[in-house]
Design an enzyme around this catalytic site. Sequence first.
Site, short mmCIF file in Angstrom:
data_model
loop_
_atom_site.label_atom_id
_atom_site.label_comp_id
_atom_site.label_asym_id
_atom_site.label_seq_id
_atom_site.Cartn_x
_atom_site.Cartn_y
_atom_site.Cartn_z
N GLU A 8 -1.29 -8.01 1.84
CA GLU A 8 -1.08 -6.57 1.83
C GLU A 8 -0.10 -6.13 2.91
O GLU A 8 -0.28 -6.44 4.10
CB GLU A 8 -2.40 -5.82 2.04
CG GLU A 8 -2.23 -4.31 2.00
CD GLU A 8 -3.39 -3.54 2.60
OE1 GLU A 8 -3.52 -2.35 2.28
OE2 GLU A 8 -4.15 -4.13 3.40
N ASP A 24 0.84 -1.20 0.00
CA ASP A 24 0.00 0.00 0.00
C ASP A 24 0.88 1.25 0.00
O ASP A 24 1.72 1.43 0.87
CB ASP A 24 -0.90 0.00 1.24
CG ASP A 24 -2.11 0.89 1.07
OD1 ASP A 24 -1.97 2.01 0.53
OD2 ASP A 24 -3.21 0.49 1.47
N SER A 68 -7.05 3.88 -1.68
CA SER A 68 -6.93 2.43 -1.56
C SER A 68 -8.24 1.70 -1.84
O SER A 68 -8.22 0.50 -2.07
CB SER A 68 -6.45 2.05 -0.15
OG SER A 68 -5.14 2.52 0.07
N ASP A 102 -1.03 -0.13 -4.78
CA ASP A 102 -2.31 0.44 -5.18
C ASP A 102 -2.16 1.85 -5.72
O ASP A 102 -2.84 2.26 -6.64
CB ASP A 102 -3.31 0.40 -4.02
CG ASP A 102 -2.76 0.95 -2.73
OD1 ASP A 102 -1.57 1.30 -2.67
OD2 ASP A 102 -3.53 1.03 -1.75
N HIS A 103 -1.26 2.59 -5.13
CA HIS A 103 -0.99 3.96 -5.57
C HIS A 103 0.39 4.35 -5.05
O HIS A 103 0.98 3.62 -4.25
CB HIS A 103 -2.05 4.93 -5.05
CG HIS A 103 -2.24 4.86 -3.55
ND1 HIS A 103 -1.35 5.40 -2.65
CD2 HIS A 103 -3.22 4.27 -2.80
CE1 HIS A 103 -1.77 5.18 -1.42
NE2 HIS A 103 -2.91 4.48 -1.48
N HIS A 113 -10.36 -3.16 6.31
CA HIS A 113 -9.83 -1.93 5.73
C HIS A 113 -10.01 -1.95 4.21
O HIS A 113 -10.35 -2.98 3.62
CB HIS A 113 -8.36 -1.76 6.12
CG HIS A 113 -7.90 -0.35 6.18
ND1 HIS A 113 -6.84 0.13 5.44
CD2 HIS A 113 -8.37 0.71 6.89
CE1 HIS A 113 -6.66 1.41 5.70
NE2 HIS A 113 -7.57 1.79 6.57
N SER A 154 -8.21 -2.01 1.35
CA SER A 154 -7.59 -2.96 0.41
C SER A 154 -8.10 -4.39 0.59
O SER A 154 -8.58 -4.99 -0.38
CB SER A 154 -6.06 -2.91 0.56
OG SER A 154 -5.57 -1.62 0.30
#
Length: 493
Positions: free
Chosen positions: A354, A83, A127, A400-401, A190, A192
């Site tokens: 993750e 993440d 996310s 994810d970013h 959460h 993700s």
Amino acid sequence: MAKRFIILLFIAAWLSGSASGQRDHPRGRSFDAESHPVKHPEEQQTQYWVDKAQEKLLSKLAEAETQTANTNKAKNVILFLGDGMSVHTVTATRNLLGDSAEQVYFEGFPYTGLSKTYCVNRQVADSACTATAYLGGVKGNYGTIGVNGQVPRYSCDGDAKEENQVLSIAQWAQAAGKDAGLVTTARVTHASPAGVYAHTADRNWENDWEVANRGCDPAQTIDIARQLVEQPVGQRLKVILGGGRQNFINTTVNDEEGLPGLRTDGRHLIRQWLDQKRAANESANYVWSRKGLGLVDLEHTDYLLGLFANSHLPYNGDRDRKRSQLADPSLSELTEAAIKVLSRNQEGFFLFVEGARIDMAHHDTYARRSLEDTAEFARAVQKAREMTAEDDTLIVVTADHAHVMSINGYPEITGLAQLADDNLPYTILSYANGPGYYSGYNRAEGRALLKEENGDDVAVYASGPYAQYFSGNYEQSNIPALMARAAGIGPYA
């Protein structure tokens, strides 16, 4: 650096460790990058670099002559998600591990690409919408999970229409007879991990109180924790490992560490999960500590639920510094446990892993913690690759970013760079908003309205069957399609 318009937020954790460095370089003098000792003297010689290039050429020639693209059907697929793990984050982690010439483990994977991260309604993604993309193959709106762009955020009935729901690759795997599971260092509800099993118009609806607080009816708008326990994809997940006990128990109930829950509907979803499995005559274990996980016979466990914290798991570096590793499992330990359980299915599995706290540390400008969590994330990838065969297991590593951390200056990654125009040193790693600061800020009027820019592309690393599919530049929503094609599951089989 004021003339360069860079806003620097000094990293407190490193300033204390670098105080002597400030004293060694009095104000008014630049840092001398040449004064730092050379870690590998051989790098000063031309022949060293020539030899490294020759070695790389020889390895590439050998690959071309002896290897062909792996087109085996992928029995297993493991998606590792760092993440907020920008390319800069990986680069800085490489330096933290010892030397910029070395590699973070997954950088050695044979195929690398770039994916484009954005939401339908925002160029800079979060996310939630990205989870819908890299797990379900469809891009949605900012803050929404498991639904397409027809669903606006906070829509109480936005996830009710089946045609707007986005099914994840976990569901595709389950429909094909494979098992599925998730591992995270965040709450399992959460943004993700929720993309594996949930459909919701707001990422914050992790419990019924959050739903009601937004003016929706929790009986109609099912919160994420309930979806995990009560709805088909979540019910069938063989492994669920992470944090977030608070979203499974009521405010009147304390968890194993004496901390209260956040639910207000009286449900005890952990007990409900166990009751479901026992009623189906399935072998199921719930654990809440590292010790408890170690006592589970993973070779004879059908279902495993591990909630190791009331909220998120601790940063990996803090586990070591505070000796909390005795109580809290690491990401690599959780990954190992998950693979052992999922490997019991002869048809194969899909696993989502993750490293969530990489991003959380960045948000709080805890750069060292972020890099330490990235290093542990890489160890988890290595553990998974060692436990599986490249012939039948596709491993994809991505983010994810990206994040706003930048690398400035020249010395060691954890140190201080040269002096700025104010004769004070600045950190190598910094969190900057770029050269628009002075043009976007007027002391009399305050900050100007800033326009959104495109979100950064993130790297994708792949190893195993059809890993060659992951080279090039493509939409983030292509990732589950490529994984599904490799495994022969879902709509892309």
